[in-house]
Write an enzyme that holds these catalytic residues in place. Structure first.
Site, PDB file in Angstrom:
ATOM      1  N   HIS A  39       0.815  -1.103   0.117  1.00 17.89           N
ATOM      2  CA  HIS A  39      -0.155   0.047   0.037  1.00 17.89           C
ATOM      3  C   HIS A  39       1.043   1.329  -0.028  1.00 17.89           C
ATOM      4  CE1 HIS A  39      -3.112   2.710   1.150  1.00 17.89           C
ATOM      5  NE2 HIS A  39      -4.058   1.931   1.565  1.00 17.89           N
ATOM      6  N   GLU A  60      -0.639   1.113  -5.544  1.00 16.79           N
ATOM      7  CA  GLU A  60      -0.105  -0.109  -4.849  1.00 16.79           C
ATOM      8  C   GLU A  60      -0.179  -1.476  -5.857  1.00 16.79           C
ATOM      9  OE1 GLU A  60      -3.378  -0.274  -1.776  1.00 16.79           O
ATOM     10  OE2 GLU A  60      -3.706   1.978  -1.983  1.00 16.79           O
TER      11      GLU A  60
HETATM   12  C1  BG6 Z   1      -6.798   1.869  -0.251  1.00 15.97           C
HETATM   13  C2  BG6 Z   1      -8.291   1.259  -0.518  1.00 15.97           C
HETATM   14  O1  BG6 Z   1      -5.927   0.853  -0.598  1.00 15.97           O
HETATM   15  O2  BG6 Z   1      -6.803   1.941   1.082  1.00 15.97           O
HETATM   16  C3  BG6 Z   1      -9.167   2.417   0.185  1.00 15.97           C
HETATM   17  O3  BG6 Z   1      -8.346   0.974  -1.887  1.00 15.97           O
HETATM   18  C4  BG6 Z   1      -8.959   2.664   1.632  1.00 15.97           C
HETATM   19  O4  BG6 Z   1     -10.622   1.981  -0.273  1.00 15.97           O
HETATM   20  C5  BG6 Z   1      -7.534   3.034   1.807  1.00 15.97           C
HETATM   21  O5  BG6 Z   1      -9.849   3.633   1.913  1.00 15.97           O
HETATM   22  C6  BG6 Z   1      -6.847   3.458   3.313  1.00 15.97           C
HETATM   23  O6  BG6 Z   1      -7.367   2.223   3.936  1.00 15.97           O
HETATM   24  P1  BG6 Z   1      -7.006   2.301   5.421  1.00 15.97           P
HETATM   25  O7  BG6 Z   1      -7.433   1.038   6.286  1.00 15.97           O
HETATM   26  O8  BG6 Z   1      -5.524   2.438   5.471  1.00 15.97           O
HETATM   27  O9  BG6 Z   1      -7.414   3.503   5.949  1.00 15.97           O
END
Ligand code: BG6
Length: 342
Positions: free
Chosen positions: A195, A299
């Site tokens: 991510h 990502e």
């Molecule tokens: C992204 C998702 O990878 O991560 C989104 O596609 C999500 O939908 C974002 O809102 C952040 O996620 P988190 O759990 O780290 O707040």
């Protein structure tokens, strides 16, 4: 792990924010990277001039069980909320350890760290599978059937090895190896993403090349499938898309900073692109109201088709990040060269 010392060598073990253990990797030309044992989370990647390439929120909470906001969290064994587990799985909020039995190290590697995550008793209880499904539908069916019949649950045991390497030219390589260590003969299924929060000067000045004309699932429209139209992707509002079966190279051009990030990936067919924009930014406690202007998540992921491993099988997924200077604003950069060149 390479030689660890209290001096500023290629691998330094030290304390990070709130006393959390971290490793600093350094290359001779001056680039560096930082990895927290909490989540095996990359929180910094600097070039040889000391410029930060990753975005980490000024409001990030470096305290378990909250995942750190920014850098490179690892989403495993579930990407997003597409399944029975907590959003993005649990690997990002577990404490990893140094791997004492790492894979062979290529010659001349200096700045790298090998980390490992194995399931705790609690993880074994929450991550269970009756079927080795291979799509999101079977992932959900697994959950529903499991919930109906807890006495039949099969627990998933795994070893997750992550190697983070900082190359001599400042490139950042993350290699994940996940092995099914179930002793009951059962397969297990997972989805995955690196991510990656990239630091950008101004989201309105950024273009992504390599995803145009591809199909994507739009998280903002019930994951309906669409086809990307037009040229490169630019940003004027919230975006949350899962691009499917993408090329192995994606370029992110930062017009204002005159630099281009290149993501190369292997074993990870999909790519998620996310920016929360203003409203969602305000709704996140660990994210500044205006910080969406200075980040973009691209990502490398395996989401649409979940990965199934039989006992003894190992999966490998790799993401490599590099930065090249660009002069896109003067019209000199040929994105095809970035995407198709070596
Ligand atoms: C992204 C998702 O990878 O991560 C989104 O596609 C999500 O939908 C974002 O809102 C952040 O996620 P988190 O759990 O780290 O707040």
């Amino acid at each position: 792990m390479a030689a660890a010392s209290s001096e500023k060598g290629p691998v330094e073990l030290c304390k990070g924010i709130n006393g959390l253990d971290k490793v600093v990797l350094r290359e001779v030309r001056g680039s560096s990277a930082e990895v927290y044992f909490y989540g095996a989370h990359l929180t910094s990647w600097k070039n040889e001039h000391g410029e930060e390439m990753l975005f980490v929120s000024s409001k990030a909470i470096f305290k378990p069980p909250k995942a750190i906001r920014g850098g490179i969290p690892i989403c495993f064994p579930q990407f997003s909320n597409l399944g029975p587990l907590e959003q993005h799985g649990f690997a990002r909020n577990r404490v990893w350890t140094a791997d004492k039995d790492p894979p062979p190290v290529p010659p001349n590697s200096r700045a790298f760290i090998d980390l490992i995550l194995k399931p705790s008793e609690d993880d074994l209880k929450i991550w269970s599978h009756r079927f080795g499904g291979c799509t999101l539908i079977t992932f959900w069916l697994t959950f529903i059937f499991s919930a109906l019949s807890f006495s039949d649950l099969v627990f998933s045991s795994y070893e997750f090895r992550l190697r983070v390497t900082l190359g001599p030219a400042g490139d950042l390589m993350l290699t994940s190896r996940i092995r099914n260590t179930n002793t009951d003969g059962k397969p297990f299924t997972f989805t995955f993403a690196y991510h990656t929060y990239l630091s950008v000067s101004d989201i309105c000045e950024v273009r992504v090349e390599g995803l145009e004309t591809l199909d994507y699932l739009d998280n903002l429209q019930n994951r309906e499938r669409f086809t990307e139209q037009g040229d490169a992707i630019t940003f004027e509002g919230e975006v949350d898309k899962i691009y499917l079966s993408t090329p192995t190279k994606i370029a992110i051009l930062d017009h204002e900073k005159k630099r281009t990030f290149v993501i190369r990936k292997d074993g990870l067919p999909d790519a998620v692109v996310w920016n929360p924009w203003d409203k969602k930014a305000k709704a996140m406690a660990d994210f500044g109201d205006d910080e969406y202007k200075h980040m973009l998540c691209v990502e490398a992921a395996a989401v649409e088709k979940a990965i199934t491993l039989k006992p003894g099988e190992e999966w490998r997924g790799r993401q490599e990040l590099s930065v090249v200077p660009s002069s896109y604003c003067s019209g000199q950069l040929d994105p095809q060269k970035v995407l198709h060149g070596s």
